[in-house]
Enzyme design. Structure first.
Site, PDB file in Angstrom:
ATOM      1  N   ARG A 124      -1.303   5.207  -6.500  1.00 38.54           N
ATOM      2  CA  ARG A 124      -0.061   5.949  -6.722  1.00 38.54           C
ATOM      3  C   ARG A 124      -0.318   7.226  -7.510  1.00 38.54           C
ATOM      4  NH1 ARG A 124       2.491   0.721  -9.560  1.00 38.54           N
ATOM      5  NH2 ARG A 124       1.092  -0.187  -8.023  1.00 38.54           N
ATOM      6  N   LYS A 152     -11.159  -5.379 -11.465  1.00 45.10           N
ATOM      7  CA  LYS A 152     -10.742  -6.483 -10.596  1.00 45.10           C
ATOM      8  C   LYS A 152     -11.712  -7.656 -10.735  1.00 45.10           C
ATOM      9  CE  LYS A 152      -8.708  -3.681  -6.874  1.00 45.10           C
ATOM     10  NZ  LYS A 152      -7.339  -4.226  -6.961  1.00 45.10           N
TER      11      LYS A 152
HETATM   12  N1  BES Z   1      -5.968  -1.097  -3.590  1.00 43.22           N
HETATM   13  C1  BES Z   1      -5.181  -1.962  -4.377  1.00 43.22           C
HETATM   14  C2  BES Z   1      -4.177  -2.734  -3.551  1.00 43.22           C
HETATM   15  C3  BES Z   1      -4.720  -3.941  -2.837  1.00 43.22           C
HETATM   16  C4  BES Z   1      -5.048  -5.070  -3.543  1.00 43.22           C
HETATM   17  C5  BES Z   1      -4.849  -3.926  -1.481  1.00 43.22           C
HETATM   18  C6  BES Z   1      -5.515  -6.178  -2.886  1.00 43.22           C
HETATM   19  C7  BES Z   1      -5.303  -5.039  -0.816  1.00 43.22           C
HETATM   20  C8  BES Z   1      -5.642  -6.172  -1.525  1.00 43.22           C
HETATM   21  C9  BES Z   1      -4.410  -1.179  -5.429  1.00 43.22           C
HETATM   22  O1  BES Z   1      -5.047  -0.058  -5.926  1.00 43.22           O
HETATM   23  C10 BES Z   1      -4.201  -2.101  -6.571  1.00 43.22           C
HETATM   24  O2  BES Z   1      -5.142  -2.470  -7.180  1.00 43.22           O
HETATM   25  N2  BES Z   1      -2.944  -2.450  -6.817  1.00 43.22           N
HETATM   26  C11 BES Z   1      -2.629  -3.362  -7.869  1.00 43.22           C
HETATM   27  C12 BES Z   1      -1.435  -2.839  -8.601  1.00 43.22           C
HETATM   28  C13 BES Z   1      -1.161  -3.538  -9.894  1.00 43.22           C
HETATM   29  C14 BES Z   1      -2.239  -3.203 -10.902  1.00 43.22           C
HETATM   30  C15 BES Z   1       0.181  -3.114 -10.414  1.00 43.22           C
HETATM   31  C16 BES Z   1      -2.330  -4.714  -7.225  1.00 43.22           C
HETATM   32  O3  BES Z   1      -1.727  -4.747  -6.148  1.00 43.22           O
HETATM   33  O4  BES Z   1      -2.741  -5.721  -7.772  1.00 43.22           O
HETATM   34 MN    MN Z   2      -6.325  -0.552  -7.542  1.00 43.78          MN
END
Ligand code: BES
Ligand code: MN
Ligand code: ZN
Length: 504
Positions: free
Chosen positions: A354, A280
């Site tokens: 997931r 990230k």
């Molecule tokens: N934990 C995150 C979701 C999230 C992101 C919650 C920002 C709150 C704020 C999750 O594991 C994630 O990173 N999801 C990705 C999925 C994507 C890679 C398809 C997302 O939401 O960007």
């Molecule tokens: Mn994630």
């Protein structure tokens, strides 16, 4: 903070010090106690209301300092809103508002004259208990790491006494709400802790505390998870210095039920989500300490059910991992074999929640044959784009379950909004080399795609998925939730059980 209930001693004995809180319904409607106090203070209350914009709306407050004719220091008017809307959340909000108004004032003690508006559906005792419950929830503060804060910057209020005719009944009603509030606060603590303190191994240890209220706690360690074959969860965990854990919590509160199948709650417990190799951006990454919020809600719910001896059989399962980039981390493109036997192509290591849930959901179905399953997860950033911070996203393969959850959410003020599932979305996660891939090919409908992925691991039983990414943490204070970890979901699930599955 201490909460107490006592019979009012009006008109003779008003408190000699501190603050007297008076509840006021809209249109500046004073009840009997308010009117009496108004007279005693030479009409100060009516004058102060007229001199201000205070009309008694929900959460509105007005302080009258050094009122004439009485010994105590301050009158605090707190709005209840419209009489016909004086529901449990109205009294909770009033309790929350009085905490917010007094905690910065230097006041240490408050007595509440609770005027129940005519037309309210609540008994005076229940209204008093709900007010104390709201105050309890709002008075939460995560300050264990503040070591140099000056005393006069800290909240001052120490004790709230609600004056109500049937103080004993109020005390009884509050008893159950108090254990719920404690479970909410326990959950908020878990969510607020940084990821160097709460990691998979330490969070599993914290689960053991639930034994005190009668929950059976079983911890599955690395060896066991390997033996079971939780390849999807293990893939996420393999980049971390901490071992993963899956914790199984059982509360068998209805052993003689005709249908003994439990209600199952499953929580995503990513104690920190860097994204892994699909790392990230740095900005805001600290938020990912609360990526274990779903697990915290499941743990808090199990605690709440057991603490009030709910007549229900429930099982809570949380998958605890840390998602890190390292020399041992899984790579984009890796294929893992999930507990279900289905193979997964991991296109993006940041879509890790997931993967964790896939194995936990399968384990829950396989081991406990539940009557229904509900999972909670901070699963997608996309749900924040869709719903912001006001509603959690709800997905379900069963309309009755979806409606029951939504109704419970409305009652407690934790609203859900249902989003669709559908075969057209499902096609997008077919992999060229494995059974399924963990992200779709486009950028649209991210929350739905994630839910479709989970659905591949659901057999024939009612299932709901609640995406709490937008509501797990609040950047602003609201009536009963100070900014920070919210524990959104604990009150909802407790109510869902109470209204639909208790004694059944
Ligand atoms: N934990 C995150 C979701 C999230 C992101 C919650 C920002 C709150 C704020 C999750 O594991 C994630 O990173 N999801 C990705 C999925 C994507 C890679 C398809 C997302 O939401 O960007
Ligand atoms: Mn994630
Ligand atoms: Zn995550």
């Amino acid at each position: 903070m201490k909460f107490a209930f006592a019979k009012p001693a009006l008109p003779t004995a008003l408190p000699k010090s501190g603050t007297v809180v008076v509840t006021v319904a809209t249109e500046r409607a004073l009840g009997a106690a308010g009117q009496e106090l108004d007279q005693k203070t030479g009409g100060s209350i009516t004058r102060a209301m007229k001199a201000s914009r205070f009309t008694g709306k929900r959460e509105e407050t007005l302080a009258i300092l050094a009122p004439a004719g009485v010994e105590f220091d301050r009158i605090l008017l707190v709005g209840l809103g419209k009489p016909e809307e004086a529901s449990e959340t109205a009294f909770q909000a009033a309790g929350g508002a009085l905490i917010a108004a007094l905690d910065k004032s230097g006041e240490t003690e408050a007595s509440v004259l609770l005027d129940l508006p005519t037309g309210s559906a609540l008994t005076p005792a229940d209204a008093a208990a709900e007010l104390a419950f709201g105050a309890h929830l709002r008075s939460y503060r995560f300050d264990k790491y503040r070591t140099t804060e000056k005393k006069d910057a800290k909240p001052s209020l120490k004790k709230v006494t609600v004056l109500t005719a049937d103080a004993d009944a109020a005390k009884r009603a509050y008893g159950k709400l108090e254990t719920l509030a404690e479970s909410v606060l326990f959950t908020r603590d878990l969510v607020s802790e940084p990821a160097n303190v709460i990691h998979p191994e330490s969070l599993a240890e914290r689960c053991k505390e639930l034994a005190e209220v009668g929950v059976q706690v079983e911890i599955l360690d690395l060896k066991k998870l390997k033996k079971l074959g939780m390849g999807a969860l293990l893939g996420v965990a393999q980049g971390s210095a901490f071992e993963p854990r899956v914790v199984v919590m059982r509360w068998d509160g209805n052993p003689d039920a005709e249908d003994r199948r439990p209600v199952a709650f499953i929580g995503k417990g990513v104690t920190f989500d860097t994204g892994g190799i699909s790392i990230k951006p740095a900005a805001g990454m600290e938020d990912m300490k609360w990526d274990m919020g779903g697990a915290a809600v499941v743990i808090g719910t199990m605690r709440a059910l057991a603490a009030r001896k709910a007549k229900v059989n429930a099982v809570g399962i949380v998958g605890l991992v840390e998602n890190m980039p390292s020399g041992t981390a899984q790579r984009p493109g890796d294929v893992v074999t999930s507990l279900s036997g289905q193979t997964i192509e991991v296109i993006n290591t940041d879509a890790e929640g997931r993967l964790v849930l896939a194995d936990c959901l399968w384990y829950a179905q396989d081991s406990f044959k539940p009557r229904l399953m509900i999972d909670l997860a901070t699963l997608t950033g996309a749900v924040i784009i869709a719903l912001g911070h006001e509603h959690a996203g709800l997905f379900a393969n069963n309309d009755e379950l979806a409606e029951a959850l939504a109704a419970a959410g409305r009652t407690v003020g934790e609203p859900l909004w249902r989003l669709p599932l559908g075969d057209a979305y499902d096609k997008d996660i077919n992999s060229d080399i494995a059974d399924v891939k963990n992200v779709g090919s486009g950028r649209g409908a991210g929350s739905i795609i994630a839910a479709q992925f989970l659905k591949r691991f659901i057999n024939d039983l009612p299932w709901a998925h609640i995406d709490i990414a937008g509501v797990v943490w609040s950047k602003k204070d609201t009536a009963t939730v100070p900014k920070g970890g919210t524990a959104f979901g604990v009150r909802l699930l407790d109510r869902f059980v109470a209204d639909y599955h208790e004694g059944k």
